[in-house]
Enzyme design. Structure first.
Site, PDB file in Angstrom:
ATOM      1  N   HIS A 159      50.585  30.942  31.798  1.00  0.00           N
ATOM      2  CA  HIS A 159      49.217  30.799  31.297  1.00  0.00           C
ATOM      3  C   HIS A 159      48.192  30.783  32.438  1.00  0.00           C
ATOM      4  O   HIS A 159      47.346  31.649  32.543  1.00  0.00           O
ATOM      5  CB  HIS A 159      49.058  29.472  30.529  1.00  0.00           C
ATOM      6  N   ASP A 160      48.252  29.769  33.263  1.00  0.00           N
ATOM      7  CA  ASP A 160      47.153  29.489  34.195  1.00  0.00           C
ATOM      8  C   ASP A 160      46.955  30.542  35.285  1.00  0.00           C
ATOM      9  O   ASP A 160      45.801  30.835  35.649  1.00  0.00           O
ATOM     10  CB  ASP A 160      47.355  28.102  34.815  1.00  0.00           C
TER      11      ASP A 160
END
Ligand code: RIB
Ligand code: CA
Length: 311
Positions: A241-242
């Site tokens: 995700h990040d």
């Protein structure tokens, strides 16, 4: 001239990879890392951010502790995903580098007032409590921000912590409402795109066999982190995700999205924290976000591997 950024984070294995990507990329000048309660409590996120900086051989990085709970709600954490330390997967030494004395919110305000207007990008990859608190305390900093590139929200993918909400937004929906409504140029990396940035065995092994300590650490984190998503979604691997936020700053051409309206649900218990994205533009609500829906996953992982290999 390197692009100045501040990463606001709750490490978390995927946060850790995002921090490593930023530290490995000379195109970016990391002014500081601000930590917030999220995946695990603040004491651990502030510790984990320093563990990651020392793993990268960058103990001079300034790390600040921020808010230890959401604006108006009890903290919800995600040890079920990230383990009780928040960085489960490999045992790394406790940090020796110091935590900065200044509160993260004060650092955000001071830095945005001190740097030339329009030259600092915020990269929140956690609940938005620090950012919203800074906006409430010092609204003058809002027009000085170059861009916010955040990981959070979901539309086609719907929720990962409730049926309708993504974790970062769900933990502090009031903070998210403030940030999404602030009028800052906003690029959003929702689950719609991060669930396409999936590790695979081959991608993880490529990290594992990099020389040095960093690649194997990334592989061990994803080995641990992937079990939640594999079980829940039956996916091949872990969604990174990040790191999508940092990769977007480095190679925006890897990503595709739309400028649309995104509002945050803060009232309904049933859909609390939902990011209501007007993807099909069925309302006349003004566009307030570039909502990213697609990524060239091979290009993303090639970038990640190239940069992690440099640490
Ligand atoms: O929903 C994914 C987000 O929640 C990521 O930022 C992950 O680190 C957790 O904070
Ligand atoms: Ca995070």
């Amino acid at each position: 001239m390197a692009r100045k950024i501040i990463i606001d984070t709750d490490p978390g294995q995927d946060d850790a990879v995002a921090i490593l990507l930023a530290l490995a990329s000379p195109e970016l000048e990391l002014l500081g890392i601000t930590c917030v309660a999220g995946n695990v409590p603040l004491e651990l996120t502030a510790k984990n951010a320093r563990i990651v900086c020392e793993l990268a051989g960058r103990p001079e990085t300034r790390v600040f502790a921020g808010c230890d709970r959401p604006l108006r709600r009890k903290l919800v954490t995600a040890e079920h995903v990230h383990g009780k330390t928040g960085l489960d997967g490999i045992a790394l030494p406790d940090p020796t580098m110091p935590l900065q004395d200044q509160h993260a919110v004060d650092f955000l305000i001071e830095t945005l007032r001190a740097e030339p207007s329009g030259t600092v990008t915020l990269c929140p990859i956690a609940p938005l409590t620090n950012i919203a608190t800074a906006f409430e305390r010092a609204p003058d900093i809002i027009p000085r921000i170059q861009e916010i590139v955040l990981m959070g929200g979901a539309y086609f993918e719907v929720g990962n912590i409730t049926p309708t909400a993504e974790f970062n937004i769900y933990v502090d929906p009031e903070a998210a409402k403030i940030v999404f409504g602030a009028g800052v140029p906003l690029t959003v990396m929702p689950l719609d795109v991060t669930h396409k940035a999936l590790t695979t065995r081959a991608r993880v092994e490529a990290f594992r066999y990099l020389p040095g300590r960093v690649g194997p650490a990334v592989a061990s984190w994803t080995d641990f982190f992937e079990r939640f998503d594999k079980e829940k979604y039956g996916s091949d691997g872990a969604p990174l995700h990040d790191p999508c936020t940092i990769a977007y700053l480095l190679k925006p051409e890897l990503f595709k999205g739309r400028d649309i309206n995104v509002e945050i649900e803060t009232v309904s218990d049933l859909t609390l924290g939902m990011s209501v994205a007007d993807w099909w533009r069925v309302t006349d609500r003004p566009a307030n976000a570039r909502f990213i829906g697609d990524v060239d996953a091979d290009g993303f992982f090639a970038l990640l591997l190239d940069r992690i290999a440099r640490l």
